[in-house]
Design an enzyme around this catalytic site. Structure first.
Site, PDB file in Angstrom:
ATOM      1  N   ASP A 103       0.798  -1.236   0.000  1.00  0.00           N
ATOM      2  CA  ASP A 103       0.000   0.000   0.000  1.00  0.00           C
ATOM      3  C   ASP A 103       0.824   1.276   0.000  1.00  0.00           C
ATOM      4  OD1 ASP A 103       0.855   0.262   2.723  1.00  0.00           O
ATOM      5  OD2 ASP A 103      -0.921  -0.820   3.434  1.00  0.00           O
ATOM      6  N   HIS A 119       6.996  -7.237  -0.905  1.00  0.00           N
ATOM      7  CA  HIS A 119       6.004  -7.710  -1.872  1.00  0.00           C
ATOM      8  C   HIS A 119       5.697  -6.663  -2.939  1.00  0.00           C
ATOM      9  CE1 HIS A 119       4.454 -10.964   1.178  1.00  0.00           C
ATOM     10  NE2 HIS A 119       5.627 -11.235   0.667  1.00  0.00           N
ATOM     11  N   CYS A 127       6.820  -3.213 -16.630  1.00  0.00           N
ATOM     12  CA  CYS A 127       6.688  -3.903 -17.916  1.00  0.00           C
ATOM     13  C   CYS A 127       7.310  -5.284 -17.804  1.00  0.00           C
ATOM     14  CB  CYS A 127       7.357  -3.121 -19.040  1.00  0.00           C
ATOM     15  SG  CYS A 127       7.470  -4.080 -20.570  1.00  0.00           S
ATOM     16  N   CYS A 155       8.252  -0.810 -25.351  1.00  0.00           N
ATOM     17  CA  CYS A 155       8.614  -2.067 -26.012  1.00  0.00           C
ATOM     18  C   CYS A 155       7.414  -2.924 -26.398  1.00  0.00           C
ATOM     19  CB  CYS A 155       9.534  -2.881 -25.105  1.00  0.00           C
ATOM     20  SG  CYS A 155       8.654  -3.748 -23.803  1.00  0.00           S
ATOM     21  N   VAL A 236      -2.590  -2.566  16.897  1.00  0.00           N
ATOM     22  CA  VAL A 236      -1.345  -1.836  16.608  1.00  0.00           C
ATOM     23  C   VAL A 236      -1.489  -0.331  16.817  1.00  0.00           C
ATOM     24  CG1 VAL A 236      -0.397  -3.546  14.999  1.00  0.00           C
ATOM     25  CG2 VAL A 236      -1.884  -1.722  14.132  1.00  0.00           C
TER      26      VAL A 236
HETATM   27  P1  OAD Z   1      -2.896 -11.426   7.130  1.00  0.00           P
HETATM   28  O1  OAD Z   1      -4.271 -10.993   6.757  1.00  0.00           O
HETATM   29  O2  OAD Z   1      -2.531 -12.826   6.866  1.00  0.00           O
HETATM   30  O3  OAD Z   1      -2.624 -11.144   8.672  1.00  0.00           O
HETATM   31  C1  OAD Z   1      -2.952  -9.897   9.241  1.00  0.00           C
HETATM   32  C2  OAD Z   1      -2.882 -10.047  10.756  1.00  0.00           C
HETATM   33  O4  OAD Z   1      -3.078  -8.749  11.317  1.00  0.00           O
HETATM   34  C3  OAD Z   1      -3.942 -10.964  11.341  1.00  0.00           C
HETATM   35  O5  OAD Z   1      -3.321 -11.911  12.188  1.00  0.00           O
HETATM   36  C4  OAD Z   1      -4.861 -10.010  12.151  1.00  0.00           C
HETATM   37  O6  OAD Z   1      -5.273 -10.584  13.365  1.00  0.00           O
HETATM   38  C5  OAD Z   1      -3.931  -8.855  12.436  1.00  0.00           C
HETATM   39  N1  OAD Z   1      -4.584  -7.543  12.559  1.00  0.00           N
HETATM   40  C6  OAD Z   1      -5.537  -6.984  11.779  1.00  0.00           C
HETATM   41  N2  OAD Z   1      -5.822  -5.736  12.172  1.00  0.00           N
HETATM   42  C7  OAD Z   1      -5.042  -5.490  13.263  1.00  0.00           C
HETATM   43  C8  OAD Z   1      -4.878  -4.379  14.148  1.00  0.00           C
HETATM   44  N3  OAD Z   1      -5.576  -3.236  13.979  1.00  0.00           N
HETATM   45  N4  OAD Z   1      -3.976  -4.487  15.160  1.00  0.00           N
HETATM   46  C9  OAD Z   1      -3.256  -5.632  15.334  1.00  0.00           C
HETATM   47  N5  OAD Z   1      -3.371  -6.705  14.532  1.00  0.00           N
HETATM   48  C10 OAD Z   1      -4.245  -6.644  13.503  1.00  0.00           C
HETATM   49  O7  OAD Z   1      -1.888 -10.399   6.392  1.00  0.00           O
HETATM   50  P2  OAD Z   1      -0.301 -10.559   6.176  1.00  0.00           P
HETATM   51  O8  OAD Z   1       0.326 -11.339   7.268  1.00  0.00           O
HETATM   52  O9  OAD Z   1       0.212  -9.214   5.877  1.00  0.00           O
HETATM   53  O10 OAD Z   1       0.843 -11.263  -0.117  1.00  0.00           O
HETATM   54  O11 OAD Z   1      -0.289 -11.419   4.852  1.00  0.00           O
HETATM   55  C11 OAD Z   1       0.931 -11.728   4.212  1.00  0.00           C
HETATM   56  C12 OAD Z   1       0.770 -11.758   2.705  1.00  0.00           C
HETATM   57  O12 OAD Z   1      -0.301 -12.597   2.334  1.00  0.00           O
HETATM   58  C13 OAD Z   1       0.419 -10.429   2.087  1.00  0.00           C
HETATM   59  O13 OAD Z   1       1.537  -9.600   1.905  1.00  0.00           O
HETATM   60  C14 OAD Z   1      -0.194 -10.824   0.773  1.00  0.00           C
HETATM   61  C15 OAD Z   1      -1.032 -11.997   1.226  1.00  0.00           C
HETATM   62  O14 OAD Z   1      -1.259 -12.975   0.254  1.00  0.00           O
HETATM   63  C16 OAD Z   1       1.081 -10.598  -1.274  1.00  0.00           C
HETATM   64  O15 OAD Z   1       0.443  -9.630  -1.621  1.00  0.00           O
HETATM   65  C17 OAD Z   1       2.223 -11.137  -2.079  1.00  0.00           C
HETATM   66 ZN    ZN Z   2       8.562  -2.474 -21.875  1.00  0.00          ZN
END
Ligand code: OAD
Ligand code: ZN
Length: 249
Positions: A103, A119, A127, A155, A236
């Site tokens: 983001d 990520h 491209c 390209c 958080v």
């Molecule tokens: P997840 O959705 O797997 O985990 C988010 C965590 O944040 C969960 O355990 C929630 O409990 C916690 N959470 C949500 N809101 C919160 C808050 N206000 N305070 C504290 N905790 C909170 O997301 P990620 O671990 O980021 O990949 O997921 C990893 C990757 O999986 C992402 O980067 C994405 C996805 O597929 C790609 O885009 C390549």
């Molecule tokens: Zn290109």
């Protein structure tokens, strides 16, 4: 009380590393991935596989624009968790900020902290042929007005969101830098991530094996929580501003 002890460890550390996930941005209005209202309960991850981008870039882009609109509504801004991390960096208490988020809400300019967007960044496209990178917003507009798939002016290759899709490798140098920072960390903070996606999920383990003080700040338990020196279950946007104040005291 846990937060006060963690703050003391941060004050004493020469190298503090944070790994963030979607949980740091939910308070900005961006859904996370794996909660009940998460992205992967509304979209099929298979639709965003690199294989589909290659085989069917027209339909991939149609779905991608709709994913983007669901994830990033209007007026998205950093919240108090982002602000606290920025403040820690400014004050020399955070040395590397590794994020799984695409983001672009973390900002370490005018601080000495290194930002590693593991990520990628959804506000850019790249491209697939020549690697040219450009702003994603006008490209999404071209997609919406019927140009599918959007093509590179340099390209004639096909633009891909500059994010790591399923089935794609992370940028090698990003991963190397993140691993090195984790190995050398005195304090490692895993914040707002379910720690369920490799290789990011291994970074806290690397830090722990190298004797870092480790902490998890998350609403829910994670696979690393039981191993962490501090397992702080909370929002958080509460915990990080408090931590930042305690470090400054
Ligand atoms: P997840 O959705 O797997 O985990 C988010 C965590 O944040 C969960 O355990 C929630 O409990 C916690 N959470 C949500 N809101 C919160 C808050 N206000 N305070 C504290 N905790 C909170 O997301 P990620 O671990 O980021 O990949 O997921 C990893 C990757 O999986 C992402 O980067 C994405 C996805 O597929 C790609 O885009 C390549
Ligand atoms: Zn290109």
């Amino acid at each position: 009380e846990q937060v006060a002890h963690l703050a003391a460890a941060i004050r004493d550390a020469d190298s503090v590393v944070a790994l963030t996930g979607a949980g740091v941005s939910t308070a900005s209005g961006i859904p996370d991935f794996r909660s009940d209202s998460g992205i992967w309960n509304r979209f099929d991850p298979e639709d965003f596989h690199y294989r589909r981008f290659c085989n069917d870039p027209e339909d991939f882009w149609k779905d991608r624009v709709s994913l983007h609109e669901t994830m990033f509504g209007d007026g998205i801004e950093p919240n108090s968790a982002h602000d606290a991390l920025r403040e820690l960096s400014k004050n020399g208490h955070l040395h590397a900020l590794v994020t799984q988020n695409t983001d672009g809400l973390h900002d370490t300019t005018a601080t000495s902290a290194e930002l590693i967007e593991l990520h990628g960044n959804a506000h850019r496209v790249v491209c697939d042929s020549c690697g040219h990178k450009t702003d994603a917003a006008p490209i999404r507009e071209r997609v919406e007005s019927g140009e599918r798939p959007p093509r590179c002016g340099d390209c004639d290759g096909i633009f891909k969101p500059d994010v790591v899709l399923f089935g794609e490798q992370l940028e090698k140098s990003d991963l190397q830098r993140a691993r090195k920072r984790s190995r050398n960390a005195d304090v490692f903070l895993a914040i707002g991530s379910s720690l369920s996606v490799e290789p990011a999920a291994s970074l806290p383990r690397i830090a722990e094996r190298n004797d870092a003080t480790t902490a998890v700040v998350n609403l829910d338990e994670t696979p690393f929580s039981a191993l962490a020196d501090f397992d702080i279950r909370g929002d958080v946007t509460d915990v990080l501003p408090t931590l930042c104040e305690e470090v400054a005291d």
